[in-house]
Design a protein around this motif. Structure first.
Motif: not given
Ligand code: SDX
Length: 442
Positions: A241-243, A307-309, A318-320, A327-329, A400-402
């Protein structure tokens, strides 16, 4: 713990003074304080009191509910299920016991755990008619497509479960779902490799049965290795689970319309499939393999990400919510090391992953954006070592999330304040205009 916990949260009040278009108004709003002292302004009467709505497109600042199931502190890297840290559950618990904890709100005693395991064992078969559904899919079908369709189709075999308000049927429906999803997952794998399906065995534990259905054949039994069963338990516990993540919020939104549990979870499976969410674990392996195929230069890859492009993302990073570390990682990275050693299956991609993580964590681009490895960064390495194909990784995440989806759906349905989820919007389209007859159009 009360359902939804409205009554468990402490309620204060806040005065908000809004000055909109020169008109000043001071309004009282309740302030909800949770058991870990998180604070929210309860704005459910905002529109009624002010005529305006709040706009928060990806809900990054908006709470959808109060919940007593899972607590995350994204800065301190804390994750607890019903108050118990996942580090302790990972070390001492099993996936079945953790599922019971999430769904029922407390750890089971010995008798309850035995009964729960027995029921999960007795409900592992799917209806024989359902087995034929698999014949209709091409062998290239993604197992997540099959999983969501099959989970929704379970409602055709248990029509009594269609009534989401019938709480008497919740336990048996949840048990059927938690048990049968393993069978559906394993059958979809067998379908993809052209092997006959393997039926569940009642002499095996929950995770051992999944492994047996996946890797045994009619010609060769598969006695799952104890170590492997322990690793699968740990991985499923860490995903349980993950809220209010994307897929759990989907389950709650669909369930808020009083759709049955099967339909709500099928929707959650679809939400999880996306590469930004649970689909990331599959993408990480592709990313690591590409880096390795290009000579293993992680800094060259990170330059592409910066490189954003290029629109290239560092998948598994990354994570919201977690802005320090997931901690899981940490736990999965540790498990990856020991799993590969115990299984005697070194994987060059683990070395690429570690070098990539090390380089990113030193790089200001990732540090400034608080980007750290999340649950998906190392999990695929272990799944690979256990023999799961890449396209099954997100299915394993769903498995796992079920229990989390089930627990959140139950909590929502038990909350007397639950109403249908129906967000508002700000319209930015055409203002009123008349219909133009076809002959008068250019
Ligand atoms: C899960 O919510 C949960 O709890 C999810 C989860 C769960 O247990 O249910 O934890 C499981 O989904 C984990 C996340 C798995 N996804 C990925 O690994 C995909 C790669 N990650 C990204 O897509 C991103 O980090 C998110 C989707 C996870 C989070 O996106 P956010 O919170 O909307 O962050 P954002 O896209 O607004 O990023 C903020 C900045 C941006 O740069 P700037 O525009 O400020 O210059 O960080 C950058 C983004 O471009 N960025 C990344 C990045 N993640 C964010 N840049 C490069 N690589 C990345 N992975």
């Amino acid at each position: 713990m009360g359902a939804g916990n409205e009554k468990e949260a402490r309620v204060n009040s806040a005065k908000l003074t809004l000055n909109i278009a020169g008109v000043e108004k001071t309004i009282d709003f309740p302030v909800i304080v949770g058991s870990e002292n998180e604070v929210a302004i309860d704005i459910r009467d905002l529109r009624a009191k002010t005529g305006v709505i709040a706009l928060d497109p990806s809900f990054g600042n908006t709470g959808s509910c109060t919940s007593a199931i899972t607590y995350i502190d994204g800065d301190a890297g804390i994750l607890r299920y019903r108050g118990i840290p996942i580090e302790q559950l990972g070390e001492h618990s099993s996936f079945v016991e953790t599922s019971y904890l999430l769904i029922n709100g407390r750890l089971p005693n010995k008798f309850e755990l035995g009964e729960y395991s027995r029921k999960l064992t007795m409900h592992s078969l799917i209806h024989e008619d359902m087995k034929h559904f698999f014949d209709g899919y091409p062998s290239t079908a993604h197992p997540m497509a099959i999983l969501s369709a099959m989970v929704c189709s379970l409602s055709s075999f248990y029509p009594e479960a269609l009534d989401a308000t019938n709480t008497e049927l919740f336990d048996i429906t949840a048990t059927r779902l938690l048990s049968k999803v393993r069978t559906i997952a394993a059958f979809s794998y067998k379908k993809s490799i052209g092997q006959p399906v393997m039926y569940p065995r009642n002499d095996l534990s929950y995770c051992a049965n999944l492994l047996q259905m996946m890797f045994a054949t009619p010609c060769e039994p598969h006695e799952p290795d104890e170590e492997v069963v322990k690793i699968v338990n740990l991985l499923l516990i860490l995903h349980a689970d993950h809220e209010q993540n994307c897929s759990t919020s989907t389950v709650r939104v669909v369930g808020s319309g009083q759709a049955n549990l099967f339909a709500s979870v099928a929707a959650g499976i679809c939400a999880l499939w996306g590469p930004r969410h649970g689909g990331a674990n599959q993408e990480v392996i592709g990313m690591l393999a590409k880096i390795q195929a290009n000579g293993g230069d992680v800094n060259k890859f990170l330059s592409l990400v910066k490189d954003k492009s290029s629109t290239v993302k560092l998948m598994g990073f990354g994570h919201r919510v977690y802005k320090n570390f997931d901690p899981r990682a940490l736990l999965i990275k540790k498990a990856a090391d020991s799993a590969l050693r115990k299984l005697g299956k070194p994987d060059p991609l683990l070395d690429v992953a570690k070098r990539l993580e090390e380089a990113a964590l030193k790089d200001s681009y990732f540090i400034d954006r608080k980007l750290y490895p999340n649950v998906d960064f190392y999990s695929g390495i272990i799944y690979r070592a256990l023999g799961f194909p890449t396209n099954m990784f997100t299915v394993l995440f769903a498995l796992g999330r079920l229990p989390g989806w089930i627990a959140q759906w139950k909590e929502m349905n038990e909350d007397p304040t639950t109403r249908i989820a129906r967000p508002r919007q700000i319209y930015t389209g055409n203002v009123a205009q008349d219909y133009v007859p076809i002959d008068s159009r250019v």
